[in-house]
Design an enzyme around this catalytic site. Structure first.
Site, PDB file in Angstrom:
ATOM      1  N   THR A 188       0.851  -1.182   0.000  1.00  0.00           N
ATOM      2  CA  THR A 188       0.000   0.000   0.000  1.00  0.00           C
ATOM      3  C   THR A 188       0.887   1.232   0.000  1.00  0.00           C
ATOM      4  OG1 THR A 188      -1.515  -1.200   1.416  1.00  0.00           O
ATOM      5  CG2 THR A 188      -1.732   1.178   1.441  1.00  0.00           C
ATOM      6  N   ARG A 216     -13.400  -8.191  -2.192  1.00  0.00           N
ATOM      7  CA  ARG A 216     -12.684  -8.112  -0.905  1.00  0.00           C
ATOM      8  C   ARG A 216     -12.248  -6.665  -0.621  1.00  0.00           C
ATOM      9  NH1 ARG A 216      -7.113  -6.501   0.375  1.00  0.00           N
ATOM     10  NH2 ARG A 216      -6.381  -7.728   2.127  1.00  0.00           N
ATOM     11  N   VAL A 217     -12.576  -6.195   0.556  1.00  0.00           N
ATOM     12  CA  VAL A 217     -12.166  -4.855   0.991  1.00  0.00           C
ATOM     13  C   VAL A 217     -11.407  -5.017   2.291  1.00  0.00           C
ATOM     14  CG1 VAL A 217     -12.996  -2.626   1.824  1.00  0.00           C
ATOM     15  CG2 VAL A 217     -14.153  -3.745  -0.093  1.00  0.00           C
ATOM     16  N   ASP A 219      -8.103  -3.012   4.966  1.00  0.00           N
ATOM     17  CA  ASP A 219      -7.843  -1.830   5.783  1.00  0.00           C
ATOM     18  C   ASP A 219      -7.772  -0.500   5.037  1.00  0.00           C
ATOM     19  OD1 ASP A 219      -5.478  -2.690   4.560  1.00  0.00           O
ATOM     20  OD2 ASP A 219      -4.202  -1.976   6.193  1.00  0.00           O
ATOM     21  N   THR A 239       0.239  -0.811   6.353  1.00  0.00           N
ATOM     22  CA  THR A 239       0.499  -1.540   5.117  1.00  0.00           C
ATOM     23  C   THR A 239       0.745  -3.004   5.461  1.00  0.00           C
ATOM     24  OG1 THR A 239       1.889  -1.660   3.124  1.00  0.00           O
ATOM     25  CG2 THR A 239       2.976  -0.958   5.143  1.00  0.00           C
ATOM     26  N   GLY A 242      -4.004  -6.505   5.258  1.00  0.00           N
ATOM     27  CA  GLY A 242      -5.108  -5.617   5.598  1.00  0.00           C
ATOM     28  C   GLY A 242      -6.295  -6.318   6.209  1.00  0.00           C
TER      29      GLY A 242
HETATM   30  N1  GLY Z   1      -3.111  -3.390   3.117  1.00  0.00           N
HETATM   31  C1  GLY Z   1      -3.635  -3.517   1.843  1.00  0.00           C
HETATM   32  C2  GLY Z   1      -4.547  -4.642   1.686  1.00  0.00           C
HETATM   33  O1  GLY Z   1      -4.421  -5.655   2.380  1.00  0.00           O
HETATM   34  O2  GLY Z   1      -5.394  -4.565   0.849  1.00  0.00           O
END
Ligand code: GLY
Length: 329
Positions: A188, A216-217, A219, A239, A242
């Site tokens: 990220t 999928r969503v 952090d 990062t 997530g």
């Molecule tokens: N930290 C970014 C993700 O897992 O999507």
């Protein structure tokens, strides 16, 4: 099936290209305190953070706000096809579709905007910014986020590049390919910023986990998880894994610790230790965090050596050499 870990990914075509994107020197750097009179301070994740900082500083010193600076700084990485974990050229989801998440938070207004599962728009951080400026909502997702972006004048485009398509096709063609129905991996751009007068902003943007399950969503677009900013204390970003960090609301946990008096470094290490304490398996997870308090003091930490964060600091009018975070385990 085995999960893909970040090391595997970075050894892959995508990883090689991502690393080649920014071949900058690395040094281990202590975290000196900074007085509030020192002006703009930026702390940004990964090797490419230096380029983002330069653009952010240019925008800020040309009269832009701190929000403008963070947004435009992150745009540089979203636009860069060599960074295959953010924006244009990001490695797609399991269906071969690039699906972007981003969030930005203004610590003065205590106001965040975010978008998740956004397709065909290469600058999700700018769409997230428009969510703040043009709506009374905080998060827009999927088709709604896309239609909102079109209304705001963003141009749709194919976000797959020949390189990211090739990575996906190789993955898809492998009968033993790793999938994420059980576990996963990522990267990220996260940026924390202060104007030197106590105003705080945090932003982050990602294409998320390579080959993730569509929809999928994690952090990066969830306020309090991938980003948080509060002028009363500071700002933080995250990062790495997530999905895991969402369960610990990483960024707001760090800012809360700072508001109780922890230094940014203590706050970063505290959340990672807490994650490992509540579940010892997390000690082996790929997680890293950055933080800045409202006096411009910095903190950063990685859980372990399997994904050791590199970061870029802008202060006193220049980028410092890319540095590597301490590990907690
Ligand atoms: N930290 C970014 C993700 O897992 O999507």
């Amino acid at each position: 099936m085995e999960p893909i870990d970040r090391r595997d990914f970075m050894r892959s075509v995508a990883g090689t290209a991502a690393l080649a994107a920014a071949d900058l020197p690395v040094t281990a750097t202590p975290q000196p305190a900074l007085s509030s009179s020192s002006g703009l301070v930026l702390l940004t994740t990964w090797q490419w953070g230096g380029k983002a900082n330069e653009r952010a500083a240019e925008v800020f010193h040309s009269g832009g706000t701190l929000l403008d600076a963070v947004e435009r700084g992150i745009n540089v990485i979203e636009d860069d096809p060599k960074v295959m974990t953010v924006g244009y050229g990001g490695v797609p989801n399991a269906d071969g579709v690039v699906e972007l998440d981003a969030a930005i938070m203004d610590g003065t207004r205590h106001r965040a905007g975010s978008v998740c599962s956004l397709h065909m728009i290469k600058n999700p951080i700018s769409v997230a910014r428009q969510v703040i400026e043009q709506t009374s909502h905080t998060t827009l997702a999927g088709e709604g986020a896309f239609l909102f972006a079109l209304k705001m004048g963003f141009q749709p485009q194919q976000l797959l590049t020949p390189e990211s398509l090739e990575v996906w096709m190789k993955w898809k063609a492998n009968p033993n390919r790793k999938t994420f129905w059980l576990k996963e991996n990522h990267d990220t751009i996260g940026m924390t910023a202060t104007d030197g007068k106590g105003h705080m902003v945090a932003g982050c943007s990602t294409s998320g986990l390579a080959f993730k399950i569509p929809g999928r969503v994690a952090d990066s677009s969830l306020v309090g998880c991938g980003v948080y900013a509060d002028d009363n204390a500071g700002a933080a970003s995250a990062t790495g894994n997530g999905d895991l960090m969402t369960n610990y609301c990483t960024s707001i946990s760090i800012v809360s610790a700072m508001s109780r008096g922890a230094s940014p470094q203590e706050a970063c290490e505290e959340i990672l230790r807490h994650m490992a304490k509540t579940d010892p398996k997390n000690r082996y997870a790929q997680c890293a965090v950055i933080a800045m308090n409202n006096r411009g003091e910095l903190g950063n930490a990685s859980m372990n050596d399997t994904m050791r964060l590199r970061y870029a600091v802008w202060r006193n009018g220049r980028n410092e050499p890319i540095a590597e975070s301490p590990t907690v385990y």
